[in-house]
Design a protein around this motif. Structure first.
Motif, PDB file in Angstrom:
ATOM      1  N   SER A  28      47.481  73.625 -67.915  1.00 45.63           N
ATOM      2  CA  SER A  28      46.467  72.682 -67.445  1.00 45.63           C
ATOM      3  C   SER A  28      45.922  73.121 -66.091  1.00 45.63           C
ATOM      4  N   PRO A  29      44.771  72.571 -65.706  1.00 38.29           N
ATOM      5  CA  PRO A  29      44.234  72.890 -64.369  1.00 38.29           C
ATOM      6  C   PRO A  29      45.221  72.546 -63.250  1.00 38.29           C
ATOM      7  N   LYS A  38      46.999  69.914 -80.994  1.00 38.09           N
ATOM      8  CA  LYS A  38      45.669  69.608 -81.518  1.00 38.09           C
ATOM      9  C   LYS A  38      44.607  70.595 -81.041  1.00 38.09           C
ATOM     10  N   GLY A  39      44.972  71.480 -80.117  1.00 39.99           N
ATOM     11  CA  GLY A  39      44.004  72.461 -79.633  1.00 39.99           C
ATOM     12  C   GLY A  39      42.888  71.863 -78.804  1.00 39.99           C
ATOM     13  N   LYS A  40      43.167  70.732 -78.180  1.00 38.43           N
ATOM     14  CA  LYS A  40      42.101  70.021 -77.470  1.00 38.43           C
ATOM     15  C   LYS A  40      42.324  69.914 -75.958  1.00 38.43           C
ATOM     16  N   LEU A  41      43.510  70.295 -75.509  1.00 38.37           N
ATOM     17  CA  LEU A  41      43.794  70.099 -74.092  1.00 38.37           C
ATOM     18  C   LEU A  41      42.988  71.066 -73.237  1.00 38.37           C
ATOM     19  N   PRO A  42      42.564  70.616 -72.071  1.00 37.80           N
ATOM     20  CA  PRO A  42      41.823  71.509 -71.185  1.00 37.80           C
ATOM     21  C   PRO A  42      42.772  72.505 -70.521  1.00 37.80           C
ATOM     22  N   GLY A  43      42.228  73.621 -70.139  1.00 37.94           N
ATOM     23  CA  GLY A  43      43.040  74.607 -69.432  1.00 37.94           C
ATOM     24  C   GLY A  43      43.036  75.937 -70.159  1.00 37.94           C
ATOM     25  N   ARG A  44      43.845  76.847 -69.629  1.00 36.00           N
ATOM     26  CA  ARG A  44      43.913  78.188 -70.165  1.00 36.00           C
ATOM     27  C   ARG A  44      44.909  78.222 -71.313  1.00 36.00           C
ATOM     28  N   PHE A  68      50.072  83.123 -68.263  1.00 35.22           N
ATOM     29  CA  PHE A  68      49.830  81.950 -67.423  1.00 35.22           C
ATOM     30  C   PHE A  68      50.167  82.184 -65.960  1.00 35.22           C
ATOM     31  N   SER A  69      50.789  83.327 -65.652  1.00 37.55           N
ATOM     32  CA  SER A  69      51.339  83.550 -64.316  1.00 37.55           C
ATOM     33  C   SER A  69      52.190  82.361 -63.881  1.00 37.55           C
TER      34      SER A  69
END
Ligand SMILES: [Zn+2]
Length: 91
Positions: A28-29, A38-44, A68-69
Protein backbone atom coordinates in the motif's frame (compact mmCIF):
# COMPACT_ATOMS: atom_id res chain seq x y z
CA UNK A 1 -10.53 -8.47 -32.36
CA UNK A 2 -10.01 -10.72 -29.36
CA UNK A 3 -10.08 -8.94 -26.04
CA UNK A 4 -6.61 -8.23 -24.74
CA UNK A 5 -5.82 -10.38 -21.73
CA UNK A 6 -3.85 -8.63 -18.99
CA UNK A 7 -0.64 -10.54 -18.33
CA UNK A 8 1.67 -10.34 -15.33
CA UNK A 9 4.97 -11.94 -14.43
CA UNK A 10 5.13 -14.46 -11.63
CA UNK A 11 7.94 -13.66 -9.18
CA UNK A 12 8.58 -17.39 -8.75
CA UNK A 13 8.93 -18.87 -12.23
CA UNK A 14 9.26 -15.48 -14.01
CA UNK A 15 6.72 -16.54 -16.60
CA UNK A 16 4.02 -14.28 -17.93
CA UNK A 17 0.59 -15.52 -16.94
CA UNK A 18 -2.95 -14.24 -17.09
CA UNK A 19 -3.37 -11.76 -14.29
CA UNK A 20 -6.53 -13.44 -13.05
CA UNK A 21 -4.68 -16.75 -12.60
CA UNK A 22 -2.09 -15.21 -10.31
CA UNK A 23 -2.22 -14.21 -6.67
CA UNK A 24 -1.60 -10.52 -6.15
CA UNK A 25 0.46 -9.22 -3.27
CA UNK A 26 0.32 -5.48 -2.80
CA UNK A 27 2.27 -2.84 -0.96
CA UNK A 28 0.00 0.00 0.00
CA UNK A 29 1.04 3.65 -0.28
CA UNK A 30 1.52 3.45 3.52
CA UNK A 31 4.06 0.66 3.07
CA UNK A 32 1.89 -2.18 4.35
CA UNK A 33 2.33 -5.43 2.43
CA UNK A 34 -0.77 -7.60 2.21
CA UNK A 35 -2.55 -10.13 0.05
CA UNK A 36 -5.00 -8.78 -2.46
CA UNK A 37 -7.48 -11.47 -3.37
CA UNK A 38 -9.73 -9.19 -5.38
CA UNK A 39 -6.95 -7.36 -7.22
CA UNK A 40 -8.43 -4.01 -6.28
CA UNK A 41 -6.19 -2.63 -3.57
CA UNK A 42 -4.18 0.47 -4.39
CA UNK A 43 -0.42 0.31 -4.37
CA UNK A 44 2.40 -1.57 -6.00
CA UNK A 45 1.58 -5.16 -6.88
CA UNK A 46 3.60 -8.32 -7.39
CA UNK A 47 2.22 -11.61 -8.61
CA UNK A 48 2.83 -15.27 -7.93
CA UNK A 49 1.28 -18.42 -9.42
CA UNK A 50 -0.95 -20.41 -7.09
CA UNK A 51 1.72 -23.09 -7.06
CA UNK A 52 3.79 -24.31 -4.09
CA UNK A 53 6.82 -24.44 -6.36
CA UNK A 54 6.54 -20.77 -7.32
CA UNK A 55 5.94 -19.74 -3.73
CA UNK A 56 9.03 -21.66 -2.67
CA UNK A 57 11.12 -20.03 -5.39
CA UNK A 58 9.81 -16.57 -4.59
CA UNK A 59 10.64 -17.13 -0.96
CA UNK A 60 14.13 -18.45 -1.66
CA UNK A 61 15.04 -15.68 -4.09
CA UNK A 62 13.39 -13.06 -1.87
CA UNK A 63 11.70 -11.80 -5.01
CA UNK A 64 8.75 -10.33 -3.18
CA UNK A 65 10.93 -8.53 -0.67
CA UNK A 66 12.93 -7.10 -3.55
CA UNK A 67 9.83 -6.14 -5.51
CA UNK A 68 8.57 -4.15 -2.56
CA UNK A 69 11.86 -3.17 -0.91
CA UNK A 70 10.20 -4.31 2.29
CA UNK A 71 9.87 -7.32 4.55
CA UNK A 72 6.80 -9.47 4.14
CA UNK A 73 4.87 -9.93 7.37
CA UNK A 74 4.56 -13.59 8.40
CA UNK A 75 0.80 -13.44 7.95
CA UNK A 76 1.30 -12.67 4.26
CA UNK A 77 3.37 -15.83 3.82
CA UNK A 78 0.80 -17.78 5.81
CA UNK A 79 -1.99 -16.36 3.70
CA UNK A 80 -0.17 -17.31 0.52
CA UNK A 81 0.44 -20.83 1.74
CA UNK A 82 -3.18 -21.21 2.70
CA UNK A 83 -4.40 -19.81 -0.58
CA UNK A 84 -2.14 -22.10 -2.58
CA UNK A 85 -3.18 -25.14 -0.58
CA UNK A 86 -6.79 -24.43 -1.43
CA UNK A 87 -6.09 -24.00 -5.12
CA UNK A 88 -3.85 -27.05 -5.42
CA UNK A 89 -6.19 -30.06 -5.22
CA UNK A 90 -3.66 -32.89 -4.78
CA UNK A 91 -0.63 -31.40 -3.08
ZN1 LIG B 1 5.02 -19.05 -11.31
Amino acid sequence: MPKKIPMRQCVGCREMKEKKLLIRVVKSPEGQVSLDFKGKLPGRGAYVCPSPECLKRARKSRALERAFSAQLPPEVWEGLEEQIKEVEPHG
